[in-house]
Design a protein around this motif. Structure first.
Motif, PDB file in Angstrom:
ATOM      1  N   GLY A   1       0.829  -1.199   0.000  1.00 41.50           N
ATOM      2  CA  GLY A   1       0.000   0.000   0.000  1.00 41.50           C
ATOM      3  C   GLY A   1       0.865   1.251   0.000  1.00 41.50           C
ATOM      4  N   ILE A   2       0.310   2.359   0.471  1.00 37.20           N
ATOM      5  CA  ILE A   2       1.061   3.615   0.516  1.00 37.20           C
ATOM      6  C   ILE A   2       1.944   3.627   1.757  1.00 37.20           C
ATOM      7  CG2 ILE A   2       0.908   6.119   0.592  1.00 37.20           C
ATOM      8  CD1 ILE A   2      -0.021   4.876  -2.006  1.00 37.20           C
ATOM      9  N   SER A   3       3.240   3.766   1.528  1.00 35.97           N
ATOM     10  CA  SER A   3       4.198   3.708   2.631  1.00 35.97           C
ATOM     11  C   SER A   3       4.329   5.055   3.344  1.00 35.97           C
ATOM     12  CB  SER A   3       5.565   3.283   2.096  1.00 35.97           C
ATOM     13  OG  SER A   3       6.569   3.415   3.076  1.00 35.97           O
ATOM     14  N   THR A   4       4.653   4.990   4.614  1.00 33.92           N
ATOM     15  CA  THR A   4       4.986   6.189   5.396  1.00 33.92           C
ATOM     16  C   THR A   4       6.445   6.154   5.850  1.00 33.92           C
ATOM     17  OG1 THR A   4       4.204   5.120   7.427  1.00 33.92           O
ATOM     18  CG2 THR A   4       2.618   6.485   6.219  1.00 33.92           C
ATOM     19  N   GLU A   5       7.198   5.193   5.343  1.00 34.92           N
ATOM     20  CA  GLU A   5       8.604   5.064   5.727  1.00 34.92           C
ATOM     21  C   GLU A   5       9.423   6.187   5.101  1.00 34.92           C
ATOM     22  OE1 GLU A   5      12.403   1.998   5.191  1.00 34.92           O
ATOM     23  OE2 GLU A   5      10.361   1.310   4.730  1.00 34.92           O
ATOM     24  N   PHE A   6      10.066   6.986   5.934  1.00 36.43           N
ATOM     25  CA  PHE A   6      10.810   8.156   5.484  1.00 36.43           C
ATOM     26  C   PHE A   6      12.148   7.756   4.882  1.00 36.43           C
ATOM     27  CE2 PHE A   6      13.707  11.781   6.476  1.00 36.43           C
ATOM     28  CZ  PHE A   6      13.084  12.747   5.694  1.00 36.43           C
ATOM     29  N   VAL A   7      12.473   8.345   3.730  1.00 30.92           N
ATOM     30  CA  VAL A   7      13.754   8.113   3.060  1.00 30.92           C
ATOM     31  C   VAL A   7      14.563   9.411   3.185  1.00 30.92           C
ATOM     32  CG1 VAL A   7      14.895   7.474   0.908  1.00 30.92           C
ATOM     33  CG2 VAL A   7      12.625   6.535   1.442  1.00 30.92           C
ATOM     34  N   PRO A   8      15.508   9.487   4.105  1.00 30.30           N
ATOM     35  CA  PRO A   8      16.178  10.761   4.406  1.00 30.30           C
ATOM     36  C   PRO A   8      16.943  11.362   3.240  1.00 30.30           C
ATOM     37  CG  PRO A   8      17.243   8.923   5.543  1.00 30.30           C
ATOM     38  CD  PRO A   8      15.970   8.397   4.987  1.00 30.30           C
ATOM     39  N   GLN A   9      17.589  10.521   2.396  1.00 25.53           N
ATOM     40  CA  GLN A   9      18.376  11.072   1.287  1.00 25.53           C
ATOM     41  C   GLN A   9      17.501  11.702   0.212  1.00 25.53           C
ATOM     42  OE1 GLN A   9      18.348   7.880   2.268  1.00 25.53           O
ATOM     43  NE2 GLN A   9      18.508   6.446   0.548  1.00 25.53           N
ATOM     44  N   VAL A  10      16.199  11.461   0.278  1.00 29.03           N
ATOM     45  CA  VAL A  10      15.236  12.144  -0.594  1.00 29.03           C
ATOM     46  C   VAL A  10      14.550  13.284   0.163  1.00 29.03           C
ATOM     47  CG1 VAL A  10      13.103  11.911  -1.931  1.00 29.03           C
ATOM     48  CG2 VAL A  10      14.829  10.085  -1.995  1.00 29.03           C
ATOM     49  N   GLY A  11      14.139  13.020   1.382  1.00 31.53           N
ATOM     50  CA  GLY A  11      13.378  13.994   2.157  1.00 31.53           C
ATOM     51  C   GLY A  11      14.147  15.249   2.499  1.00 31.53           C
ATOM     52  N   LEU A  12      15.399  15.126   2.874  1.00 29.02           N
ATOM     53  CA  LEU A  12      16.174  16.307   3.281  1.00 29.02           C
ATOM     54  C   LEU A  12      16.436  17.268   2.115  1.00 29.02           C
ATOM     55  CD1 LEU A  12      18.655  14.672   5.829  1.00 29.02           C
ATOM     56  CD2 LEU A  12      16.522  15.923   6.282  1.00 29.02           C
ATOM     57  N   PRO A  13      16.895  16.783   0.955  1.00 25.11           N
ATOM     58  CA  PRO A  13      17.037  17.723  -0.170  1.00 25.11           C
ATOM     59  C   PRO A  13      15.695  18.272  -0.649  1.00 25.11           C
ATOM     60  CG  PRO A  13      17.508  15.481  -0.882  1.00 25.11           C
ATOM     61  CD  PRO A  13      17.439  15.457   0.610  1.00 25.11           C
ATOM     62  N   LEU A  14      14.617  17.505  -0.463  1.00 26.06           N
ATOM     63  CA  LEU A  14      13.296  17.994  -0.835  1.00 26.06           C
ATOM     64  C   LEU A  14      12.911  19.208   0.025  1.00 26.06           C
ATOM     65  CD1 LEU A  14      10.706  17.742  -2.476  1.00 26.06           C
ATOM     66  CD2 LEU A  14       9.929  15.966  -0.880  1.00 26.06           C
ATOM     67  N   ILE A  15      13.239  19.148   1.313  1.00 28.97           N
ATOM     68  CA  ILE A  15      12.999  20.305   2.191  1.00 28.97           C
ATOM     69  C   ILE A  15      13.789  21.511   1.686  1.00 28.97           C
ATOM     70  CG2 ILE A  15      13.373  21.223   4.506  1.00 28.97           C
ATOM     71  CD1 ILE A  15      12.915  18.386   5.587  1.00 28.97           C
ATOM     72  N   ALA A  16      15.039  21.277   1.290  1.00 27.67           N
ATOM     73  CA  ALA A  16      15.885  22.375   0.800  1.00 27.67           C
ATOM     74  C   ALA A  16      15.297  22.992  -0.468  1.00 27.67           C
ATOM     75  CB  ALA A  16      17.294  21.864   0.531  1.00 27.67           C
ATOM     76  N   VAL A  17      14.787  22.162  -1.364  1.00 26.30           N
ATOM     77  CA  VAL A  17      14.176  22.668  -2.601  1.00 26.30           C
ATOM     78  C   VAL A  17      12.997  23.574  -2.282  1.00 26.30           C
ATOM     79  CG1 VAL A  17      12.847  22.006  -4.646  1.00 26.30           C
ATOM     80  CG2 VAL A  17      14.936  20.770  -4.077  1.00 26.30           C
ATOM     81  N   TRP A  18      12.139  23.129  -1.379  1.00 25.71           N
ATOM     82  CA  TRP A  18      10.965  23.923  -1.032  1.00 25.71           C
ATOM     83  C   TRP A  18      11.361  25.238  -0.361  1.00 25.71           C
ATOM     84  CZ3 TRP A  18       6.383  23.931  -2.943  1.00 25.71           C
ATOM     85  CH2 TRP A  18       5.849  22.751  -3.493  1.00 25.71           C
ATOM     86  N   LEU A  19      12.364  25.208   0.496  1.00 30.40           N
ATOM     87  CA  LEU A  19      12.807  26.449   1.143  1.00 30.40           C
ATOM     88  C   LEU A  19      13.312  27.463   0.113  1.00 30.40           C
ATOM     89  CD1 LEU A  19      14.670  25.073   4.297  1.00 30.40           C
ATOM     90  CD2 LEU A  19      12.461  26.267   4.241  1.00 30.40           C
ATOM     91  N   ILE A  20      14.063  26.988  -0.865  1.00 28.61           N
ATOM     92  CA  ILE A  20      14.605  27.883  -1.891  1.00 28.61           C
ATOM     93  C   ILE A  20      13.486  28.500  -2.722  1.00 28.61           C
ATOM     94  CG2 ILE A  20      15.939  27.938  -4.043  1.00 28.61           C
ATOM     95  CD1 ILE A  20      17.782  25.795  -2.727  1.00 28.61           C
ATOM     96  N   VAL A  21      12.553  27.674  -3.186  1.00 36.71           N
ATOM     97  CA  VAL A  21      11.495  28.217  -4.045  1.00 36.71           C
ATOM     98  C   VAL A  21      10.535  29.105  -3.250  1.00 36.71           C
ATOM     99  CG1 VAL A  21      11.637  26.346  -5.728  1.00 36.71           C
ATOM    100  CG2 VAL A  21      10.025  26.161  -3.840  1.00 36.71           C
ATOM    101  N   ILE A  22      10.337  28.815  -1.973  1.00 33.81           N
ATOM    102  CA  ILE A  22       9.480  29.676  -1.159  1.00 33.81           C
ATOM    103  C   ILE A  22      10.092  31.071  -1.026  1.00 33.81           C
ATOM    104  CG2 ILE A  22       8.658  30.082   1.207  1.00 33.81           C
ATOM    105  CD1 ILE A  22       8.112  27.071   1.400  1.00 33.81           C
ATOM    106  N   VAL A  23      11.404  31.136  -0.825  1.00 31.97           N
ATOM    107  CA  VAL A  23      12.075  32.432  -0.741  1.00 31.97           C
ATOM    108  C   VAL A  23      11.924  33.193  -2.059  1.00 31.97           C
ATOM    109  CG1 VAL A  23      14.321  33.568  -0.541  1.00 31.97           C
ATOM    110  CG2 VAL A  23      13.717  31.721   1.035  1.00 31.97           C
ATOM    111  N   ILE A  24      12.142  32.506  -3.180  1.00 31.99           N
ATOM    112  CA  ILE A  24      12.011  33.151  -4.490  1.00 31.99           C
ATOM    113  C   ILE A  24      10.594  33.682  -4.692  1.00 31.99           C
ATOM    114  CG2 ILE A  24      12.031  32.761  -6.990  1.00 31.99           C
ATOM    115  CD1 ILE A  24      14.277  30.709  -6.523  1.00 31.99           C
TER     116      ILE A  24
END
Length: 545
Positions: A150-173
């Motif tokens: 089914g739909i997993s909730t297991e966090f993958v840090p090497q994807v999740g952490l850069p994803l946070i960085a991407v959102w922070l950058i675009v939010i500032v822009i």
């Protein structure tokens, strides 16, 4: 009037036409230009594919781009407000486009995060030679089968952490606004993207076997021109490549000054986008030619598109080529820059729509939009089932979201509201290149036929067998259910009242714009103009009433 005006935030604008052009090119030049076009052209007959590609560009891509420009610039608003000012009942078309951008923004960000991580991996060859496939799916994404868990909730840090960085950058822009944020970001990122990709192409051309790849890419297969699927593929690619029917170009053109060369700007954007695609084809197939020679196989055996090309084939090239790390950094860095410029244009559609509807300030609207999207993006795409959700959502929102809203929009505007004469008049008043009745024929007749054919073909394909072999419940939620929800929510958002502080209620800049048009509004439409040649002449009260 004075009190309302003081409460309504002033509509933003691009600093100049050149900034708009760079921003529009930044939106159009995205991931698909780099990882989709080369393979589509190769499969469609190599050099011969340029014929249907050029036909599609001239008869569908550019006319629909002008269609979006005319609506946005003429009615001076985000997609919902522009369509509402055209006619009150057309407003759901704008919200449909906004909701499509919501879906795309949520998953587009994670692909940028993958590319950012692979830029770093390329410098160190982290995946190890011969392990590119397993590294991507097993080590990096930790992909799991949705049919089993089914739909997993297991966090993958090497994807999740850069994803946070991407959102922070675009939010500032986004928070910095149209001129200081979006405009400046494109002024910096687009030249960097061009230089990086040019260096990548030059380096790829000097790889052993590069000529074999170029021969495979450019050698014409004239028999392919007799295949209707090749022509459909050309039209489908052009349609998505230019960012039409996303609400992006409607929104961006609304930020232009009143006296701007619309069609001249559109031609620059369209041909710059196509030029970048051909450059990408040269660079990608030169590298694939090297890969084929290194593996002792034909180019056809290594050619691929999409995620397979970017995150499996190119890492293989990086591992095998002399100076491969540089190739990897340039390639994945280009993906990051192309992705960011496209993502901010997608988010702007949503932010502008809520600003117009609610009359909020820029920062408040940006945070209200971006933070929930970032949370949903993290919840769905930093887990072990992210790839399956992304694959399904992308396939359905493209086929039954973007294509469907484009088809409905051209039918409504051309055949139900009879607004093409008004849009032609607006384009020809301001442009160096006049479009005339030929444009009306292309938008009002050819575009519905092409879009209808593409839509029906996709519908038959996805009904015939479950997409990707995914379970029925999964497709019902992230496929068909999402498509239905987009339409339902668009109707719901249209029914909600507009804020008294919104641009729909009070927009002196729009009133000044109308004053320059020399049109006399009907008594029944208040500030909504009646355009000579546009039938019927009586409309309901619009947003300006």
């Amino acid at each position: 009037m004075a009190t309302a005006t003081s409460q309504t935030p002033k509509r933003e604008a691009f600093g100049s036409r050149n900034v708009f052009i760079l921003s529009a090119i930044g939106s159009a030049v995205g991931l698909g230009n780099i990882w989709r076009f080369p393979y589509v052209a190769y499969e469609g007959g190599g050099g011969a594919f340029l014929i249907p590609y050029l036909c599609a560009l001239l008869t569908a891509g550019i006319p629909l781009l002008f269609f979006d420009y005319a609506i946005g610039h003429r009615f001076r608003g985000s997609a919902p407000l522009a369509f509402r000012r055209m006619h009150r009942r057309a407003e759901p078309l704008g919200w449909w486009q906004v909701l499509i951008c919501v879906v795309i923004a949520v998953y587009y960000a994670v692909i940028i995060a993958w590319a950012a991580m692979y830029t770093w991996f390329s410098a160190q060859l982290t995946w190890g030679p011969g392990n590119e496939n397993d590294f991507f799916f097993v080590d990096f994404l930790r992909s799991a089968d949705v049919a089993e868990i089914g739909i997993s909730t297991e966090f993958v840090p090497q994807v999740g952490l850069p994803l946070i960085a991407v959102w922070l950058i675009v939010i500032v822009i986004m928070a910095l606004g149209v001129k200081r944020g979006i405009g400046r970001a494109n002024m910096i990122l687009m030249p960097l993207l061009t230089v990086m990709f040019a260096i990548l192409v030059v380096q790829s051309l000097f790889l052993p076997g590069a000529m074999d790849g170029l021969n495979a890419f450019f050698t014409p297969n004239w028999e392919a021109l007799g295949d209707p699927a090749v022509w459909a593929s050309a039209y489908g690619h052009i349609f998505f490549s230019l960012s039409v029917a996303f609400g992006i170009m409607v929104t961006y053109s609304s930020y232009l000054k009143r006296k701007t060369d619309l069609t001249g700007s559109g031609l620059v954007v369209a041909f710059a986008n196509s030029g970048f695609e051909i450059l990408a084809g040269i660079g990608v197939f030169a590298a694939l030619g090297f890969m084929a020679q290194a593996q002792g196989t034909e180019v056809a055996g290594v050619a691929s598109s999409g995620i397979g090309l970017a995150f499996i084939a190119f890492p293989t090239i990086v591992s095998q080529a002399t100076g491969g790390s540089i190739i990897g950094v340039l390639f994945f860095g280009a993906l990051v820059f192309a992705g960011v410029t496209s993502l901010i244009s997608i988010l702007e559609v949503i932010v502008a729509a809520l600003q117009d509807k609610l009359g909020w300030a820029r920062i408040r609207t940006t945070l209200t939009v971006s933070i929930p999207l970032a949370i949903v993006s993290m919840a769905l795409f930093s887990t072990t089932t992210a790839l399956s959700v992304l694959d399904t959502a992308d396939a359905f929102v493209n086929a039954f979201g973007i294509m469907a809203v484009a088809l409905v929009a051209v039918i409504v505007v051309a055949w139900l509201l009879h607004k093409l004469p008004a849009l032609v008049d607006h384009l020809d008043r301001r442009s160096s290149f006049r479009v005339g009745r030929v444009w009306m024929l292309l938008v009002g007749a050819l575009a519905p036929l092409v879009l209808g054919y593409l839509l029906v073909t996709e519908l038959i394909s996805k009904i015939a067998e479950p997409y990707g072999g995914y379970p029925g419940w999964f497709l019902a939620v992230f496929g068909w259910g999402m498509v239905i929800a987009l339409v339902a929510l668009a109707l719901l958002l249209s029914a909600l009242p507009w804020s008294g502080r919104s641009h729909a209620k009070d927009d002196p800049e729009y009133d000044e714009f109308l004053a320059e048009e020399d049109y006399e509004p009907d008594a029944e439409t208040s500030s909504i103009p009646t355009v000579p040649g546009s039938e019927p002449r009586t409309m309901e009260k619009g947003a300006g009433a």
